[in-house]
Design a protein around this motif. Structure first.
Motif, PDB file in Angstrom:
ATOM      1  N   MET A  18      -0.952  40.337 -12.229  1.00 22.09           N
ATOM      2  CA  MET A  18      -0.673  41.112 -13.431  1.00 22.09           C
ATOM      3  C   MET A  18       0.835  41.298 -13.601  1.00 22.09           C
ATOM      4  O   MET A  18       1.368  41.120 -14.687  1.00 22.09           O
ATOM      5  N   ASN A  19       1.544  41.638 -12.523  1.00 21.78           N
ATOM      6  CA  ASN A  19       2.994  41.825 -12.600  1.00 21.78           C
ATOM      7  C   ASN A  19       3.691  40.533 -13.002  1.00 21.78           C
ATOM      8  O   ASN A  19       4.631  40.561 -13.788  1.00 21.78           O
ATOM      9  N   ARG A  20       3.227  39.410 -12.483  1.00 24.23           N
ATOM     10  CA  ARG A  20       3.831  38.126 -12.832  1.00 24.23           C
ATOM     11  C   ARG A  20       3.613  37.822 -14.314  1.00 24.23           C
ATOM     12  O   ARG A  20       4.538  37.412 -15.013  1.00 24.23           O
ATOM     13  N   ASP A  21       2.409  38.055 -14.814  1.00 28.75           N
ATOM     14  CA  ASP A  21       2.116  37.793 -16.218  1.00 28.75           C
ATOM     15  C   ASP A  21       2.934  38.701 -17.130  1.00 28.75           C
ATOM     16  O   ASP A  21       3.432  38.269 -18.166  1.00 28.75           O
ATOM     17  N   VAL A  22       3.067  39.954 -16.741  1.00 26.58           N
ATOM     18  CA  VAL A  22       3.832  40.901 -17.558  1.00 26.58           C
ATOM     19  C   VAL A  22       5.294  40.492 -17.599  1.00 26.58           C
ATOM     20  O   VAL A  22       5.919  40.485 -18.658  1.00 26.58           O
ATOM     21  N   GLN A  23       5.848  40.142 -16.458  1.00 25.87           N
ATOM     22  CA  GLN A  23       7.264  39.791 -16.412  1.00 25.87           C
ATOM     23  C   GLN A  23       7.563  38.492 -17.152  1.00 25.87           C
ATOM     24  O   GLN A  23       8.665  38.314 -17.653  1.00 25.87           O
ATOM     25  N   GLU A  24       6.608  37.594 -17.251  1.00 29.60           N
ATOM     26  CA  GLU A  24       6.832  36.354 -17.988  1.00 29.60           C
ATOM     27  C   GLU A  24       6.983  36.606 -19.480  1.00 29.60           C
ATOM     28  O   GLU A  24       7.641  35.855 -20.177  1.00 29.60           O
ATOM     29  N   LEU A  26       8.423  39.289 -20.882  1.00 32.72           N
ATOM     30  CA  LEU A  26       9.482  40.244 -21.162  1.00 32.72           C
ATOM     31  C   LEU A  26      10.800  39.543 -21.452  1.00 32.72           C
ATOM     32  O   LEU A  26      11.078  38.463 -20.935  1.00 32.72           O
ATOM     33  N   ASP A  27      11.626  40.199 -22.276  1.00 29.09           N
ATOM     34  CA  ASP A  27      12.985  39.725 -22.511  1.00 29.09           C
ATOM     35  C   ASP A  27      13.862  40.144 -21.329  1.00 29.09           C
ATOM     36  O   ASP A  27      13.460  40.962 -20.498  1.00 29.09           O
ATOM     37  N   ALA A  28      15.084  39.635 -21.262  1.00 26.11           N
ATOM     38  CA  ALA A  28      15.991  39.953 -20.160  1.00 26.11           C
ATOM     39  C   ALA A  28      16.282  41.454 -20.097  1.00 26.11           C
ATOM     40  O   ALA A  28      16.302  42.046 -19.011  1.00 26.11           O
ATOM     41  N   ASP A  29      16.509  42.086 -21.242  1.00 27.99           N
ATOM     42  CA  ASP A  29      16.786  43.528 -21.269  1.00 27.99           C
ATOM     43  C   ASP A  29      15.603  44.328 -20.746  1.00 27.99           C
ATOM     44  O   ASP A  29      15.781  45.315 -20.026  1.00 27.99           O
ATOM     45  N   TYR A  34      12.909  47.493 -16.540  1.00 26.68           N
ATOM     46  CA  TYR A  34      11.760  47.644 -15.645  1.00 26.68           C
ATOM     47  C   TYR A  34      12.202  47.721 -14.185  1.00 26.68           C
ATOM     48  O   TYR A  34      11.738  48.573 -13.431  1.00 26.68           O
ATOM     49  N   ASN A  35      13.121  46.848 -13.799  1.00 24.92           N
ATOM     50  CA  ASN A  35      13.588  46.855 -12.412  1.00 24.92           C
ATOM     51  C   ASN A  35      14.335  48.144 -12.081  1.00 24.92           C
ATOM     52  O   ASN A  35      14.296  48.607 -10.939  1.00 24.92           O
ATOM     53  N   SER A  36      14.995  48.734 -13.067  1.00 23.05           N
ATOM     54  CA  SER A  36      15.739  49.971 -12.808  1.00 23.05           C
ATOM     55  C   SER A  36      14.808  51.173 -12.630  1.00 23.05           C
ATOM     56  O   SER A  36      15.166  52.129 -11.949  1.00 23.05           O
ATOM     57  N   ILE A  37      13.618  51.141 -13.231  1.00 20.41           N
ATOM     58  CA  ILE A  37      12.705  52.284 -13.105  1.00 20.41           C
ATOM     59  C   ILE A  37      11.523  52.013 -12.180  1.00 20.41           C
ATOM     60  O   ILE A  37      10.692  52.886 -11.974  1.00 20.41           O
ATOM     61  N   ARG A  38      11.463  50.833 -11.602  1.00 22.12           N
ATOM     62  CA  ARG A  38      10.314  50.465 -10.777  1.00 22.12           C
ATOM     63  C   ARG A  38      10.106  51.428  -9.608  1.00 22.12           C
ATOM     64  O   ARG A  38       8.984  51.840  -9.323  1.00 22.12           O
ATOM     65  N   ALA A  39      11.176  51.817  -8.918  1.00 24.00           N
ATOM     66  CA  ALA A  39      11.050  52.727  -7.775  1.00 24.00           C
ATOM     67  C   ALA A  39      10.495  54.076  -8.230  1.00 24.00           C
ATOM     68  O   ALA A  39       9.651  54.670  -7.546  1.00 24.00           O
ATOM     69  N   ASP A  40      10.959  54.566  -9.377  1.00 23.26           N
ATOM     70  CA  ASP A  40      10.458  55.844  -9.894  1.00 23.26           C
ATOM     71  C   ASP A  40       8.991  55.735 -10.298  1.00 23.26           C
ATOM     72  O   ASP A  40       8.223  56.676 -10.110  1.00 23.26           O
TER      73      ASP A  40
END
Length: 64
Positions: A18-24, A26-29, A34-40
């Motif tokens: 699911m994470n791979r499909d979602v990230q495919e 997404l735009d670069a921004d 997403y990577n900045s809030i993933r830990a939270d």
């Protein structure tokens, strides 16, 4: 008679896919955000005890 079903429920079981499909999709921004809030977001995950789930279900049934 038609039979209906939802395939998206199966996708939720495989988190990595699911994470791979979602990230495919997404735009670069969006990926940077997403990577900045993933830990939270990971801190928000809760795994309640079975007893807690049963108490919630019992309460819900009492309201019917």
């Amino acid at each position: 008679m038609d039979e209906t079903f939802t395939k998206t429920l199966n996708a939720l079981a495989n988190e990595a896919e699911m994470n791979r499909d979602v990230q495919e999709n997404l735009d670069a921004d969006e990926v940077i955000f997403y990577n900045s809030i993933r830990a939270d977001l990971d801190l928000l995950i809760r795994k309640p005890k079975v007893q807690t789930i049963h108490q919630i279900l019992d309460y819900s049934k009492s309201l019917r």
